[in-house]
Design a protein around this motif. Structure first.
Motif, PDB file in Angstrom:
ATOM      1  N   LEU A  66      -0.926   4.326  -1.615  1.00 42.06           N
ATOM      2  CA  LEU A  66      -1.928   4.891  -0.715  1.00 42.06           C
ATOM      3  C   LEU A  66      -1.266   5.719   0.385  1.00 42.06           C
ATOM      4  O   LEU A  66      -1.733   6.810   0.727  1.00 42.06           O
ATOM      5  CB  LEU A  66      -2.764   3.761  -0.095  1.00 42.06           C
ATOM      6  CG  LEU A  66      -3.896   4.177   0.836  1.00 42.06           C
ATOM      7  CD1 LEU A  66      -4.913   5.041   0.103  1.00 42.06           C
ATOM      8  CD2 LEU A  66      -4.572   2.938   1.434  1.00 42.06           C
TER       9      LEU A  66
ATOM     10  N   GLU B 135     -11.530   5.470   4.148  1.00 35.93           N
ATOM     11  CA  GLU B 135     -10.142   5.678   4.573  1.00 35.93           C
ATOM     12  C   GLU B 135      -9.867   7.138   4.889  1.00 35.93           C
ATOM     13  O   GLU B 135      -9.144   7.447   5.843  1.00 35.93           O
ATOM     14  CB  GLU B 135      -9.207   5.173   3.474  1.00 35.93           C
ATOM     15  CG  GLU B 135      -9.208   3.656   3.342  1.00 35.93           C
ATOM     16  CD  GLU B 135      -8.543   3.175   2.070  1.00 35.93           C
ATOM     17  OE1 GLU B 135      -8.050   2.025   2.059  1.00 35.93           O
ATOM     18  OE2 GLU B 135      -8.522   3.941   1.088  1.00 35.93           O
TER      19      GLU B 135
ATOM     20  N   ARG C 198       1.267  10.351 -10.326  1.00 33.38           N
ATOM     21  CA  ARG C 198       1.858   9.031 -10.095  1.00 33.38           C
ATOM     22  C   ARG C 198       3.221   8.951 -10.771  1.00 33.38           C
ATOM     23  O   ARG C 198       3.352   8.477 -11.896  1.00 33.38           O
ATOM     24  CB  ARG C 198       0.946   7.934 -10.633  1.00 33.38           C
ATOM     25  CG  ARG C 198      -0.440   7.954 -10.017  1.00 33.38           C
ATOM     26  CD  ARG C 198      -1.257   6.790 -10.516  1.00 33.38           C
ATOM     27  NE  ARG C 198      -2.620   6.826  -9.998  1.00 33.38           N
ATOM     28  CZ  ARG C 198      -3.513   5.863 -10.183  1.00 33.38           C
ATOM     29  NH1 ARG C 198      -3.179   4.795 -10.873  1.00 33.38           N
ATOM     30  NH2 ARG C 198      -4.720   5.961  -9.699  1.00 33.38           N
TER      31      ARG C 198
ATOM     32  N   THR D  67      -0.087   9.042  -1.082  1.00 33.26           N
ATOM     33  CA  THR D  67      -1.193   9.965  -1.351  1.00 33.26           C
ATOM     34  C   THR D  67      -1.736  10.569  -0.060  1.00 33.26           C
ATOM     35  O   THR D  67      -1.951  11.786   0.029  1.00 33.26           O
ATOM     36  CB  THR D  67      -2.323   9.242  -2.096  1.00 33.26           C
ATOM     37  OG1 THR D  67      -1.817   8.708  -3.319  1.00 33.26           O
ATOM     38  CG2 THR D  67      -3.468  10.195  -2.408  1.00 33.26           C
ATOM     39  N   ILE D  68      -1.968   9.732   0.935  1.00 32.03           N
ATOM     40  CA  ILE D  68      -2.449  10.229   2.234  1.00 32.03           C
ATOM     41  C   ILE D  68      -1.450  11.223   2.811  1.00 32.03           C
ATOM     42  O   ILE D  68      -1.814  12.286   3.335  1.00 32.03           O
ATOM     43  CB  ILE D  68      -2.674   9.058   3.209  1.00 32.03           C
ATOM     44  CG1 ILE D  68      -3.885   8.231   2.780  1.00 32.03           C
ATOM     45  CG2 ILE D  68      -2.859   9.565   4.635  1.00 32.03           C
ATOM     46  CD1 ILE D  68      -5.209   8.941   2.941  1.00 32.03           C
TER      47      ILE D  68
ATOM     48  N   ILE E 290      -3.237   3.835   8.358  1.00 30.04           N
ATOM     49  CA  ILE E 290      -3.346   5.141   7.711  1.00 30.04           C
ATOM     50  C   ILE E 290      -3.351   6.252   8.746  1.00 30.04           C
ATOM     51  O   ILE E 290      -2.815   7.338   8.518  1.00 30.04           O
ATOM     52  CB  ILE E 290      -4.643   5.192   6.863  1.00 30.04           C
ATOM     53  CG1 ILE E 290      -4.545   4.201   5.708  1.00 30.04           C
ATOM     54  CG2 ILE E 290      -4.888   6.590   6.316  1.00 30.04           C
ATOM     55  CD1 ILE E 290      -5.791   4.139   4.858  1.00 30.04           C
TER      56      ILE E 290
ATOM     57  N   ARG F 227      -2.471   0.486  -4.935  1.00 30.25           N
ATOM     58  CA  ARG F 227      -3.528   1.483  -5.134  1.00 30.25           C
ATOM     59  C   ARG F 227      -3.092   2.844  -4.613  1.00 30.25           C
ATOM     60  O   ARG F 227      -2.456   2.956  -3.578  1.00 30.25           O
ATOM     61  CB  ARG F 227      -4.789   1.006  -4.392  1.00 30.25           C
ATOM     62  CG  ARG F 227      -5.967   1.952  -4.430  1.00 30.25           C
ATOM     63  CD  ARG F 227      -7.221   1.226  -3.941  1.00 30.25           C
ATOM     64  NE  ARG F 227      -7.066   0.749  -2.594  1.00 30.25           N
ATOM     65  CZ  ARG F 227      -7.448   1.428  -1.503  1.00 30.25           C
ATOM     66  NH1 ARG F 227      -7.980   2.635  -1.632  1.00 30.25           N
ATOM     67  NH2 ARG F 227      -7.301   0.912  -0.303  1.00 30.25           N
ATOM     68  N   TRP F 228      -3.467   3.912  -5.347  1.00 27.66           N
ATOM     69  CA  TRP F 228      -3.057   5.261  -4.977  1.00 27.66           C
ATOM     70  C   TRP F 228      -4.145   6.026  -4.239  1.00 27.66           C
ATOM     71  O   TRP F 228      -3.850   6.692  -3.240  1.00 27.66           O
ATOM     72  CB  TRP F 228      -2.644   6.059  -6.228  1.00 27.66           C
ATOM     73  CG  TRP F 228      -1.252   5.787  -6.675  1.00 27.66           C
ATOM     74  CD1 TRP F 228      -0.820   4.695  -7.362  1.00 27.66           C
ATOM     75  CD2 TRP F 228      -0.092   6.589  -6.449  1.00 27.66           C
ATOM     76  NE1 TRP F 228       0.524   4.763  -7.596  1.00 27.66           N
ATOM     77  CE2 TRP F 228       1.005   5.931  -7.045  1.00 27.66           C
ATOM     78  CE3 TRP F 228       0.120   7.806  -5.809  1.00 27.66           C
ATOM     79  CZ2 TRP F 228       2.292   6.437  -7.019  1.00 27.66           C
ATOM     80  CZ3 TRP F 228       1.409   8.332  -5.791  1.00 27.66           C
ATOM     81  CH2 TRP F 228       2.485   7.645  -6.376  1.00 27.66           C
ATOM     82  N   TRP F 229      -5.367   5.984  -4.721  1.00 31.23           N
ATOM     83  CA  TRP F 229      -6.389   6.894  -4.193  1.00 31.23           C
ATOM     84  C   TRP F 229      -7.172   6.266  -3.054  1.00 31.23           C
ATOM     85  O   TRP F 229      -7.688   5.158  -3.181  1.00 31.23           O
ATOM     86  CB  TRP F 229      -7.351   7.324  -5.302  1.00 31.23           C
ATOM     87  CG  TRP F 229      -6.671   8.153  -6.337  1.00 31.23           C
ATOM     88  CD1 TRP F 229      -6.299   7.743  -7.579  1.00 31.23           C
ATOM     89  CD2 TRP F 229      -6.229   9.507  -6.199  1.00 31.23           C
ATOM     90  NE1 TRP F 229      -5.658   8.762  -8.240  1.00 31.23           N
ATOM     91  CE2 TRP F 229      -5.604   9.855  -7.425  1.00 31.23           C
ATOM     92  CE3 TRP F 229      -6.312  10.455  -5.183  1.00 31.23           C
ATOM     93  CZ2 TRP F 229      -5.057  11.108  -7.646  1.00 31.23           C
ATOM     94  CZ3 TRP F 229      -5.778  11.701  -5.415  1.00 31.23           C
ATOM     95  CH2 TRP F 229      -5.158  12.019  -6.616  1.00 31.23           C
ATOM     96  N   PRO F 230      -7.265   6.959  -1.917  1.00 31.89           N
ATOM     97  CA  PRO F 230      -8.043   6.444  -0.783  1.00 31.89           C
ATOM     98  C   PRO F 230      -9.539   6.575  -1.055  1.00 31.89           C
ATOM     99  O   PRO F 230      -9.986   7.477  -1.755  1.00 31.89           O
ATOM    100  CB  PRO F 230      -7.615   7.347   0.375  1.00 31.89           C
ATOM    101  CG  PRO F 230      -7.223   8.638  -0.282  1.00 31.89           C
ATOM    102  CD  PRO F 230      -6.633   8.257  -1.618  1.00 31.89           C
ATOM    103  N   ASN F 231     -10.325   5.667  -0.482  1.00 26.20           N
ATOM    104  CA  ASN F 231     -11.774   5.785  -0.580  1.00 26.20           C
ATOM    105  C   ASN F 231     -12.291   6.657   0.563  1.00 26.20           C
ATOM    106  O   ASN F 231     -11.529   7.102   1.433  1.00 26.20           O
ATOM    107  CB  ASN F 231     -12.435   4.403  -0.576  1.00 26.20           C
ATOM    108  CG  ASN F 231     -12.026   3.573   0.639  1.00 26.20           C
ATOM    109  OD1 ASN F 231     -11.945   4.085   1.756  1.00 26.20           O
ATOM    110  ND2 ASN F 231     -11.762   2.291   0.433  1.00 26.20           N
TER     111      ASN F 231
ATOM    112  N   ARG G 208       0.835  -1.214   0.000  1.00 25.71           N
ATOM    113  CA  ARG G 208       0.000   0.000   0.000  1.00 25.71           C
ATOM    114  C   ARG G 208       0.865   1.259   0.000  1.00 25.71           C
ATOM    115  O   ARG G 208       0.502   2.266   0.593  1.00 25.71           O
ATOM    116  CB  ARG G 208      -0.919  -0.004   1.218  1.00 25.71           C
ATOM    117  CG  ARG G 208      -1.896  -1.178   1.266  1.00 25.71           C
ATOM    118  CD  ARG G 208      -2.920  -0.987   2.356  1.00 25.71           C
ATOM    119  NE  ARG G 208      -2.323  -1.009   3.674  1.00 25.71           N
ATOM    120  CZ  ARG G 208      -2.923  -0.522   4.783  1.00 25.71           C
ATOM    121  NH1 ARG G 208      -4.113   0.041   4.682  1.00 25.71           N
ATOM    122  NH2 ARG G 208      -2.310  -0.598   5.933  1.00 25.71           N
TER     123      ARG G 208
END
Length: 549
Positions: free
Chosen positions: A105, A244, A375, A108-109, A296, A237-241, A102
């Motif tokens: 992710l 998250e 990215r 990004t966060i 996270i 995966r890059w983008w959090p939902n 991750r």
């Protein structure tokens, strides 16, 4: 013209955008290369920007300052090595997340919460800087300014070293360096030894580049060991939902408040704020047992706290003239060379410049966020650059940048001498921060002390020395005495600096246990850092088993 409009207008120039673009690229690269600090980069940039207009030079240095705060998360997450000290706490959960597949992710966060932290700190700067400057302008005379400088140096001594004695010696060494040159009050030359190069004092830029640039370079050359460890390349995966992002809310709020508070303390930096913010977020979390294992919340807490210190550091620097961290110390040195004196009078004499500084930080943060969310596989490849190429480039730019400040070979020699001194200080675990602060603020303290002593015989003591000055001096004594008392009450093996002691025993044990679990069974993880030698050994064993069959 309105100062706000004038400050904005000074930025509407193509050269400003170009300077910010240069600062953006340099800041990201500085952050991404472990061992190259933002202080080193800003100090090096100072040598090249002194010939520019103040706004242009500040655009480069402030953008480096902001962008490095984003770039330093990359090595922390991908190779478990902080890009700068401010990202130390990021490794606690960022690297375990990367080993779980991750990494994208986590990156990004980290970028999102770093931007939130800086933007919140800029709001603090906009709200608090003017009242603080107005209060200082009205109530801070020579005694109060002297006490404030003593307080700032004492704070840095108290937080920058495990040994209080070493911190005090570093501060005294810096104060001694500040006495070299011509004494402004009497025009007498002191400790110049007949050298014309020392008449104007020790070159500040040369000292900064030597202590933070050349010293780090020499130290890496002396301690370098070849390694086959490569950064994690499976970013996932890059983008959090939404779930998250919602999960990070409480950690971001709590650690952001910690970062804003720590940032206002002179000389306290993002490394301290990140650790304290991580710890406080763990305490208020619904799942504290996940911290240190790749959550996270941990990444959000550490990066929000460390980023939120930038505005507070800017506030104390511009409103009081006391650098909030080592980067701001370099900034003050450059501004003084430009003929600009940070402090209470800055807001009355150059309010447009204050507006320009705030807007530069705002735009630099947004640009850094946009670049971080791209990215970029190239960010990972930066970590594969051979160290010898990096060292040779840094040395070349250090020499050129230092020479450019005075066009004198003696300045380069001064830089190299302080580079050697810096290595010796690192070997003896003596902090460089108090040295820089003493050199920068020593003359200011001496000047205000001389004025106070000249006034005292003619007026009552308490009419000259206000309660504010007394309180600041008492706080200065306590900031040194209290850590020393606490350290003396502990067993010698458990004594530590503030950075090491903000985590309680339970947290330290928890982090250690999590790391041991990850290291014990790495094959359970989807993306593991493997060395080339390890892969060869595994392949050989497989071939041997096949031959036996």
């Amino acid at each position: 013209m309105n100062p706000f409009i004038e400050g904005i207008d000074s930025l509407l120039d193509v050269s400003i955008l170009l300077n910010m673009g240069v600062g953006l690229v340099l800041g990201f690269m500085v952050g991404a290369f472990p061992g190259i600090t933002a202080t080193m980069a800003v100090a090096l940039a100072a040598g090249f920007t002194l010939t520019l207009e103040p706004v242009q030079g500040l655009a480069v240095m402030l953008t480096i300052y902001a962008a490095a705060n984003f770039g330093d998360r990359v090595p922390s997450i991908l190779i478990n090595t902080p890009g700068t000290p401010a990202s130390i706490a990021t490794t606690l959960d960022g690297y375990p997340m990367a080993k779980q597949g991750r990494a994208g992710l986590a990156l990004t966060i980290s970028a999102i919460v770093s931007a939130i932290g800086i933007l919140a700190s800029l709001v603090l700067f906009s709200v608090a800087a003017v009242p603080i400057a107005s209060f200082a302008r009205d109530y801070f005379k020579s005694p109060e300014l002297f006490a404030l400088v003593v307080f700032g140096i004492a704070i840095m001594i108290g937080i920058s070293s495990k040994s209080m004695l070493k911190g005090i010696l570093a501060g005294l060494f810096g104060l001694m360096l500040g006495t070299v040159g011509t004494y402004a009050a009497t025009a007498d030359q002191r400790f110049t030894f007949g050298s014309l190069e020392l008449v104007e004092g020790v070159n500040f830029i040369a000292v900064i580049i030597g202590l933070f640039g050349i010293a780090e370079l020499f130290d890496q050359l002396l301690t370098h060991r070849s390694t086959k460890v490569r950064p994690i390349s499976s970013l996932g995966r890059w983008w959090p939902n939404w779930g998250e992002m919602k999960q990070t809310g409480r950690a971001t709020a709590v650690s952001g408040a910690v970062g804003l508070g720590v940032g206002l303390i002179p000389a306290a930096g993002g490394d301290i704020a990140g650790l304290i913010g991580w710890e406080q977020a763990r305490r208020v979390s619904k799942h504290p047992e996940r911290f240190g294992k790749g959550t996270i919340e941990g990444v959000a807490a550490s990066d929000t706290a460390s980023s939120a210190t930038l505005g507070g550091s800017l506030t104390t620097t511009m409103a009081l003239g006391i650098p909030g961290d080592s980067v701001m110390a370099v900034m003050i040195g450059s501004m003084i060379i430009w003929g600009i004196t940070p402090g209470p009078t800055l807001f009355t004499e150059r309010p447009d410049l204050v507006v320009s500084i705030a807007v530069i930080m705002l735009v630099a943060t947004l640009l850094s966020l946009g670049l971080s969310l791209v990215r970029m596989k190239g960010m990972v490849k930066l970590l594969d650059v051979p160290q010898p190429y990096l060292w040779s480039g840094i040395l070349m730019f250090c020499i050129i940048g230092t020479y450019a400040t005075s066009n004198s070979l003696s300045t380069v020699i001064t830089m190299l001498v302080f580079g050697v001194i810096g290595v010796l200080l690192k070997r003896m675990q003596v902090p460089a921060g108090p040295v820089v602060l003493g050199l920068l603020l020593g003359p200011l303290a001496e000047e205000n002390l001389a004025r106070t002593l000249a006034i005292l015989p003619t007026r009552p003591f308490f009419e000259v020395v206000s309660p504010i000055a007394i309180i600041l001096l008492v706080l200065a004594v306590l900031s040194i005495a209290m850590p020393a008392i606490r350290a003396a009450r502990r067993p010698r093996a458990e004594r530590a600096s503030l950075e090491d002691s903000v985590l309680d025993t339970e947290s330290v044990a928890q982090i250690q246990h999590a790391r041991e679990e990850l290291a014990a069974d790495p094959d359970l993880l989807t993306s593991t850092v493997r060395s080339v030698d390890a892969e060869k050994t595994r392949r050989n064993r497989r071939n041997e088993k096949e031959n036996e069959k």
